[in-house]
Design a protein around this motif. Structure first.
Motif, PDB file in Angstrom:
ATOM      1  N   LYS A  32      39.747  32.036  45.749  1.00  0.00           N
ATOM      2  CA  LYS A  32      39.489  30.600  45.616  1.00  0.00           C
ATOM      3  C   LYS A  32      39.503  30.122  44.166  1.00  0.00           C
ATOM      4  CE  LYS A  32      39.018  30.141  50.014  1.00  0.00           C
ATOM      5  NZ  LYS A  32      40.058  29.453  50.787  1.00  0.00           N
ATOM      6  N   LEU A  33      39.761  31.026  43.239  1.00  0.00           N
ATOM      7  CA  LEU A  33      39.774  30.658  41.820  1.00  0.00           C
ATOM      8  C   LEU A  33      41.132  30.962  41.211  1.00  0.00           C
ATOM      9  CD1 LEU A  33      36.236  32.001  40.767  1.00  0.00           C
ATOM     10  CD2 LEU A  33      36.887  29.644  41.321  1.00  0.00           C
ATOM     11  N   GLY A  34      42.186  30.628  41.947  1.00  0.00           N
ATOM     12  CA  GLY A  34      43.517  30.933  41.459  1.00  0.00           C
ATOM     13  C   GLY A  34      43.914  32.330  41.887  1.00  0.00           C
ATOM     14  N   SER A  35      44.333  33.160  40.943  1.00  0.00           N
ATOM     15  CA  SER A  35      44.652  34.537  41.269  1.00  0.00           C
ATOM     16  C   SER A  35      43.366  35.255  41.661  1.00  0.00           C
ATOM     17  CB  SER A  35      45.299  35.238  40.067  1.00  0.00           C
ATOM     18  OG  SER A  35      44.425  35.214  38.960  1.00  0.00           O
ATOM     19  N   GLN A  36      43.526  36.365  42.368  1.00  0.00           N
ATOM     20  CA  GLN A  36      42.340  37.081  42.851  1.00  0.00           C
ATOM     21  C   GLN A  36      41.378  37.359  41.704  1.00  0.00           C
ATOM     22  OE1 GLN A  36      42.200  41.413  44.190  1.00  0.00           O
ATOM     23  NE2 GLN A  36      42.294  40.346  46.156  1.00  0.00           N
ATOM     24  N   ALA A  37      40.142  36.958  41.882  1.00  0.00           N
ATOM     25  CA  ALA A  37      39.150  37.075  40.808  1.00  0.00           C
ATOM     26  C   ALA A  37      37.973  37.902  41.289  1.00  0.00           C
ATOM     27  CB  ALA A  37      38.677  35.691  40.370  1.00  0.00           C
ATOM     28  N   THR A  38      37.469  38.734  40.403  1.00  0.00           N
ATOM     29  CA  THR A  38      36.280  39.529  40.704  1.00  0.00           C
ATOM     30  C   THR A  38      35.045  38.743  40.327  1.00  0.00           C
ATOM     31  OG1 THR A  38      37.467  41.598  40.308  1.00  0.00           O
ATOM     32  CG2 THR A  38      35.069  41.684  40.238  1.00  0.00           C
ATOM     33  N   VAL A  39      34.151  38.559  41.282  1.00  0.00           N
ATOM     34  CA  VAL A  39      32.905  37.841  41.047  1.00  0.00           C
ATOM     35  C   VAL A  39      31.773  38.808  40.722  1.00  0.00           C
ATOM     36  CG1 VAL A  39      31.170  36.309  42.109  1.00  0.00           C
ATOM     37  CG2 VAL A  39      33.615  35.917  42.496  1.00  0.00           C
ATOM     38  N   CYS A  40      31.831  40.001  41.300  1.00  0.00           N
ATOM     39  CA  CYS A  40      30.772  40.987  41.097  1.00  0.00           C
ATOM     40  C   CYS A  40      31.377  42.376  41.198  1.00  0.00           C
ATOM     41  CB  CYS A  40      29.677  40.792  42.153  1.00  0.00           C
ATOM     42  SG  CYS A  40      28.375  42.047  42.174  1.00  0.00           S
ATOM     43  N   GLY A  41      30.968  43.266  40.310  1.00  0.00           N
ATOM     44  CA  GLY A  41      31.472  44.633  40.347  1.00  0.00           C
ATOM     45  C   GLY A  41      30.365  45.626  40.084  1.00  0.00           C
ATOM     46  N   GLY A  42      30.443  46.777  40.733  1.00  0.00           N
ATOM     47  CA  GLY A  42      29.398  47.768  40.528  1.00  0.00           C
ATOM     48  C   GLY A  42      29.850  49.154  40.917  1.00  0.00           C
ATOM     49  N   GLY A  43      28.905  50.082  40.849  1.00  0.00           N
ATOM     50  CA  GLY A  43      29.214  51.450  41.222  1.00  0.00           C
ATOM     51  C   GLY A  43      28.179  52.422  40.701  1.00  0.00           C
ATOM     52  N   ARG A  44      28.430  53.676  41.018  1.00  0.00           N
ATOM     53  CA  ARG A  44      27.513  54.756  40.635  1.00  0.00           C
ATOM     54  C   ARG A  44      27.944  55.327  39.281  1.00  0.00           C
ATOM     55  NH1 ARG A  44      23.586  57.866  42.505  1.00  0.00           N
ATOM     56  NH2 ARG A  44      23.408  56.604  44.397  1.00  0.00           N
ATOM     57  N   TYR A  45      26.949  55.587  38.426  1.00  0.00           N
ATOM     58  CA  TYR A  45      27.254  56.109  37.083  1.00  0.00           C
ATOM     59  C   TYR A  45      26.245  57.199  36.710  1.00  0.00           C
ATOM     60  CZ  TYR A  45      23.738  52.544  35.848  1.00  0.00           C
ATOM     61  OH  TYR A  45      22.603  51.770  35.792  1.00  0.00           O
ATOM     62  N   ASP A  46      26.257  58.281  37.461  1.00  0.00           N
ATOM     63  CA  ASP A  46      25.281  59.357  37.260  1.00  0.00           C
ATOM     64  C   ASP A  46      25.394  60.018  35.890  1.00  0.00           C
ATOM     65  OD1 ASP A  46      24.503  58.843  39.850  1.00  0.00           O
ATOM     66  OD2 ASP A  46      25.519  60.575  40.729  1.00  0.00           O
ATOM     67  N   GLY A  47      26.515  59.859  35.213  1.00  0.00           N
ATOM     68  CA  GLY A  47      26.687  60.554  33.936  1.00  0.00           C
ATOM     69  C   GLY A  47      26.174  59.816  32.724  1.00  0.00           C
ATOM     70  N   LEU A  48      25.865  58.510  32.828  1.00  0.00           N
ATOM     71  CA  LEU A  48      25.568  57.732  31.628  1.00  0.00           C
ATOM     72  C   LEU A  48      24.222  58.087  31.016  1.00  0.00           C
ATOM     73  CD1 LEU A  48      26.327  55.560  29.632  1.00  0.00           C
ATOM     74  CD2 LEU A  48      25.437  53.840  31.214  1.00  0.00           C
ATOM     75  N   VAL A  49      23.213  58.348  31.821  1.00  0.00           N
ATOM     76  CA  VAL A  49      21.890  58.660  31.268  1.00  0.00           C
ATOM     77  C   VAL A  49      21.971  59.896  30.394  1.00  0.00           C
ATOM     78  CG1 VAL A  49      19.498  59.253  31.803  1.00  0.00           C
ATOM     79  CG2 VAL A  49      20.707  57.567  33.214  1.00  0.00           C
ATOM     80  N   GLY A  50      22.645  60.921  30.869  1.00  0.00           N
ATOM     81  CA  GLY A  50      22.783  62.142  30.077  1.00  0.00           C
ATOM     82  C   GLY A  50      23.552  61.904  28.788  1.00  0.00           C
TER      83      GLY A  50
END
Length: 443
Positions: free
Chosen positions: A290-308
């Motif tokens: 609805k905002l022209g070309s396909q647009a991402t409104v929200c994105g997420g995921g698992r990131y188990d490696g970042l804390v380390g």
């Protein structure tokens, strides 16, 4: 040179009324209130993070080869307070380009995972240095949510369910599509990268210039390309799903099972990836057309490696999953598919003859205290006619009028601004009679 001082390019004021470039502050407050009410209902706690962090935090956490660090950060060098007298070393800080790294830094610094599984959210301004474009400003705003301590797929599904609840409450659910993928674990992804790079090098001349650069710096990001010729090449590229082990597959299947149980529709997008090695397993995006070309409104995921990684012990992974959404884009979508009526400045406007204005101020103050559910506004002590014009412009449902007759008799005149009906009531009967008072009926 003009002496006129204006906002810096790429930084926008959010005004009481919407403009061509920004939504109104009332719309912002509405969206923020809906989002925070959902977060409260899921038992997530707010964390307020600094706008400025050490540049090294993002270089270590986000990666020096990413666009965020390479060309999007506002970074400034300065003499570190505790080093200047010793060897005159300099340090560098940056306006935060995203919130996850700062949230993880805070969790580590304050030992929030010790005996606990914190579920946190933050909301506020982020900054990018790149040239401003329509809808992409140097100061933008995000809601971020981070959940720590659980490696189980229910943590992934809970965050997705939370976002689905937000869309439903905002009235935009039918205009968003959930896309899912699994990145597997690092060793699985490395094997996939090798196969992908080999394939891309065989078709190198057919890739767009940016994708050619990414083949050596961040090959997974080639899958994100919006260039048709590159996407045509990718049609026959190796698929990440074919490189996943049994544990990664089982995790992903359980996430899908939970979403099905919650009646949350999704589609698998095997080109949905993240360009950083600390991401693993589930990734998701909510997209709209609805905002022209396909647009991402929200994105997420698992990131188990970042804390380390931020602890300086990359071999020690700790479970974490989160998401972020751009509020400007969310507000644009709201304006497109579910625009909100501009709210009135107030519910009640109090006017009083100039010589009786102290009585009017006292009445308004008492009304606010007795009826905290009402928004009560006054003008200045100008003529009664001028005050009534402001009352009409305010959009208030009712105007309370105090003239000498009302003061002498302990009354207040209530004018229904929609019908023009005007009646008198006891000035101290704050609740009013439900059958007689248009004010009480309104609320």
């Amino acid at each position: 040179m003009s002496n006129k001082i204006t906002a810096i390019r790429g930084f926008k004021d959010i005004l009481p009324a919407a403009t061509k470039e920004t939504r109104s502050s009332a719309e912002w407050r509405y969206v923020e209130s809906v989002l925070t009410s959902v977060l409260d209902s899921y038992g997530y706690s707010q964390i307020r993070l600094p706008l400025v962090e050490e540049t090294q935090l993002f270089a270590r956490g986000v990666g020096t080869d990413t666009d965020i660090v390479a060309k999007e950060m506002f970074a400034v060098s300065y003499h570190a307070d505790n080093q200047t007298d010793k060897n005159d070393e300099t340090a560098s800080f940056a306006l935060r380009p995203e919130g996850t790294a700062g949230a993880v830094r805070a969790v580590i610094e304050h030992n929030l995972t010790r005996g606990d599984m914190p579920k946190l959210w933050y909301m506020g301004a982020m900054f990018r240095y790149e040239r401003p474009q329509k809808g992409r400003y140097r100061q933008f705003h995000q809601l971020g949510v981070e959940s720590f301590g659980s490696e189980l797929p229910d943590a992934d599904a809970e965050l997705i369910a939370m976002t689905a609840t937000m869309w439903r409450k905002l009235g935009i659910a039918e205009h968003l599509t959930l896309q899912l993928n699994s990145l597997g674990e690092a060793d699985e992804r490395h094997a996939y990268k090798a196969a992908l790079v080999e394939y891309l090098n065989q078709h190198f001349d057919q890739l767009d210039e940016d994708s050619q650069r990414r083949v050596t710096t961040n090959p997974l990001r080639v899958l994100d390309s919006k260039i048709d010729s590159t996407q045509a090449v990718l049609q026959n590229a190796p698929r990440l799903a074919d490189f996943l082990g049994e544990e990664s597959k089982a995790h992903f299947e359980q996430v899908k099972h939970y979403l099905a149980a919650l009646n949350i529709a999704f589609e698998i997008n095997d080109k949905l990836v993240r360009g950083l090695d600390y991401y693993n397993k589930t990734v998701f995006e909510w997209v709209t057309d609805k905002l022209g070309s396909q647009a991402t409104v929200c994105g997420g995921g698992r990131y188990d490696g970042l804390v380390g990684i931020l602890k300086g012990k990359p071999e020690q992974s700790e479970p974490a999953v989160g998401f972020a959404m751009g509020l400007e884009r969310l507000l644009l979508l709201m304006a497109e598919v579910n625009p909100q009526a501009t709210p009135a400045d107030c519910d009640v406007f109090v006017v009083a003859q100039p010589e009786l204005f102290a009585h009017g101020m006292t009445y308004a103050q008492n009304l606010r205290q007795a009826r905290p559910d009402l928004r009560v506004k006054m003008a200045s002590a100008t003529s009664l006619k001028a005050q009534m014009k402001k009352a009409d412009k305010s959009g208030a449902a009712f105007t309370m009028i105090l003239a000498q007759d009302e003061i002498d008799n302990g009354k207040v005149s209530v004018k229904n601004m929609a019908t023009g009906e005007q009646r008198q009531f006891d000035a101290h009967d704050w609740q009013f009679d439900a059958d007689a008072s248009p004010l009480n009926q309104h609320h």
